[in-house]
Design an enzyme around this catalytic site. Structure first.
Site, short mmCIF file in Angstrom:
data_model
loop_
_atom_site.label_atom_id
_atom_site.label_comp_id
_atom_site.label_asym_id
_atom_site.label_seq_id
_atom_site.Cartn_x
_atom_site.Cartn_y
_atom_site.Cartn_z
NE ARG A 1 -78.25 10.76 32.07
CZ ARG A 1 -78.44 12.08 31.99
NH1 ARG A 1 -78.00 12.76 30.95
NH2 ARG A 1 -79.09 12.71 32.92
CG ASP B 1 -74.53 22.74 26.05
OD1 ASP B 1 -73.95 22.59 27.16
OD2 ASP B 1 -75.77 22.76 25.95
CG PHE C 1 -80.01 18.71 26.66
CD1 PHE C 1 -80.22 17.44 27.19
CD2 PHE C 1 -80.76 19.76 27.14
CE1 PHE C 1 -81.19 17.24 28.19
CE2 PHE C 1 -81.72 19.56 28.13
CZ PHE C 1 -81.92 18.30 28.66
CE1 TYR D 1 -78.97 20.70 35.83
CE2 TYR D 1 -79.13 23.09 35.69
CZ TYR D 1 -79.43 21.85 35.19
OH TYR D 1 -80.19 21.72 34.05
CE LYS D 2 -76.66 18.81 32.81
NZ LYS D 2 -77.68 17.79 33.09
#
Lengths: 405, 405
Positions: free
Chosen positions: B364, B192, B121, B217-218
């Site tokens: 996605r 990560d 990312f 938060y995912k």
């Protein structure tokens, strides 16, 4: 209930109704954690159930979550004399200290001294020590007494980093004067406004401060651990790089480029995804300040603290004032020193008067004009006097130190 | 409503009721922002009105706010194969990347290469670039293709820093294998887990990972901008220093000493006052995982994504699969490539199927087995097919890029 004479013409009196003060509590700890503004729970509920719960990911655009650090920053900026677009709300104060200190040092690469004082809040000093070790370039953290800062300013100093209002004594530094002296020596000035923002009038722009940081959960009432804020003077914003180069500070975060390119302005000092719930609470809490003049807050703060000192000194000769006697030299808090201060503070808390204790012997009382009256502080002083007179503090349960003091 | 055959024996089926799914929405974006667990608003309300509003400053002790980073960390640790006391929840992922990368580099002072891949990312790479510039010690950030990481591992590499699950394609790195190869060359491994934690079984301890970070938060559903987490392998915890030396990582924060002394364990990687509201939301959200086996989540995730791919490929020949075809090589998301993908995603969102878009052409779709059924993904594929067949995406309003994509 009779009004205290000084409460009769209090232009801020109506503001108390905006806060949820627990029944039977006189809260003199707004310098540590501000009281809950009554409208915040509903606002936060709306953010949780409507914005997160219903609009979900679309809220980044539809509810402008993406701009919340800047929107909160501008609301705070108005209270601290910062130009629009100069403040962002993000991260913690400690993390923000790291950012501005590293940025400042990079602007003075040939100088090695970080000048601070022993009245600075320790985390600011820890951050400087951590940065020093990380950079490993021979920086020296010079910690002097607050009154010796001026004399210690010389041409070796890269950055003068001070907290404006001492977290224990409430002593106020002359921001404009010291910033000018630092600049005269070619040094940059970082101001920590943790105990200033929302407490006293601050004019960052007028004082020529280079950088500032501060806290959202004290006088700004943003809630426990509310995001902090960060200021960069407009003329430095394009010159500085953040040592914490994250996607929120990127020119085009949603281009997902592999190379970092800082966005224009103070926003480059933001890093990761903002904590929207905590930030929304702070944003809502700042509503209370919208129609408030910081000079009115200051005037009442001085009046409250003067009454408190007078009442305590009249009734409690065993206590020693730990704050400057001149109200102009104090922020919005007053300390008294007492060997068994920890136990006395616990006894006070048990009777609804909430202050706090700072080692080794400091009983600390914060004055928040938005939700305190003169009657409150007179009552608090009377309870303190009574606890001392009867030695009600002298119990084992008041002497066991809690994890957080 | 008839059940999809694969939904009939779904051991996780009952979990859907724990989430507030908006009416008419099929949410395939839990990899970007997890859905609100239904009990979170009440819990947060309690934190706001009772803990903050009523107990005020006492909540640091009485409601254990002070230990919240560790308590949340341990709950996450259970999901990622971390020993108790090895994970803290704090700050943002970007800030945590900075901490672990700086800590790792300090353990390999004679090596100069940070090895990563172009599937990482971007913010992780930005942070590395920022740290590189800050340290100014000749570090090189070497970014290779994901399949070339192994070949690029050599004895110049100080740290291999990878995101386990690619945020666009969902491609999964072999954590144990690559960590072993890194260790064989004397390098440290940072993982990560932004798209792994709560999405796939992770075994940090078994893989011998040195450091990890990840997102709250995912798939963990902690709320927008929820605090991130950070892992340090037990054997490294006393060796590493945080570059962000803050008071929460101090041995005795409430002694207010002027000198920094890190506390024992992973807690030294915490910095400033924790964002209690955001952290409380994450803590509560993790309740949902308490009785869940990550292997059940994985099994259903594979099943959901296989059905989705099959349905999309059957009905939408114009789309190209952007994810590994082998489900074992994918995380819990599937991408399809299409030149006008941005517009198609907007058209899908307008019809209640929420996925997202990543430049240049990636549509996605995230699969969150706790609140998605096979029927949901079959329906989503049918709507996608219909939008493509009728070219309903080909409208100006779907082509205007929003600020956040």
């Amino acid at each position: 209930m009779t009004l205290h004479p000084l409460d009769q013409n209090d232009v801020l009196a109506a503001k108390k109704a905006a806060f949820q003060i627990p029944e039977g509590v006189i809260y003199l700890d707004g310098n540590s954690l501000g009281v809950l503004p009554k409208h915040v729970p509903d606002r936060l509920q709306e953010v949780v159930t409507r914005e997160w719960g219903t609009s979900l990911i679309k809220s980044w655009n539809d509810h402008s979550w993406i701009d919340l650090p800047q929107r909160v920053g501008d609301r705070i900026g108005r209270l601290i004399g910062a130009d629009k677009g100069s403040v962002v709300a993000c991260d913690s104060t400690s993390v923000n200290v790291f950012k501005v200190l590293a940025a400042a040092l990079s602007l003075r690469p040939d100088r090695k001294v970080i000048l601070s004082d022993n009245g600075n809040f320790p985390t600011d000093l820890y951050v400087a020590q951590g940065l020093q070790a990380l950079l490993d370039k021979g920086h020296e953290l010079k910690i002097v007494a607050p009154e010796d800062v001026e004399a210690a300013l010389n041409e070796d100093v890269a950055v003068m980093m001070l907290t404006q209002v001492d977290y224990r004594s409430g002593r106020v530094h002359d921001m404009a004067g010291l910033t000018q002296l630092a600049h005269d020596k070619g040094a940059l000035a970082i101001w920590d406004l943790a105990h200033s923002a929302g407490a006293i009038p601050v004019n960052l722009s007028g004082a020529g401060a280079d950088f500032a940081v501060g806290c959202g959960y004290k006088y700004l009432n943003g809630g426990p651990g509310a995001p902090a804020f960060l200021y960069v003077a407009p003329h430095l914003q394009e010159e500085v790089a953040s040592p914490l180069a994250g996607w929120m500070g990127h020119e085009a975060p949603f281009a997902f480029d592999l190379d970092y390119r800082p966005v224009t302005g103070v926003s480059r000092m933001t890093v990761g995804t903002p904590a929207i719930l905590s930030l929304s609470s702070l944003h809502a809490a700042l509503d209370v300040f919208e129609d408030v003049d910081m000079n009115d807050i200051r005037q009442k703060s001085v009046s409250l603290s003067e009454v408190f000192i007078q009442e305590v000194e009249r009734q409690c000769p065993q206590l020693e004032l730990g704050s400057p006697r001149d109200p102009q030299a104090r922020g919005s808090q007053v300390s008294f020193r007492f060997d068994d201060g920890y136990a006395v503070v616990q006894a006070l808390i048990a009777e609804g008067v909430i202050g706090d204790f700072r080692a080794p012997d400091i009983m600390r009382f914060g004055f928040t004009p938005l939700y305190l009256s003169h009657k409150d502080v007179v009552d608090a002083a009377a309870i303190l006097a009574d606890i001392l007179a009867t030695r009600r503090w002298d119990k084992p349960e008041f002497k066991t130190r809690a994890k957080v003091t």
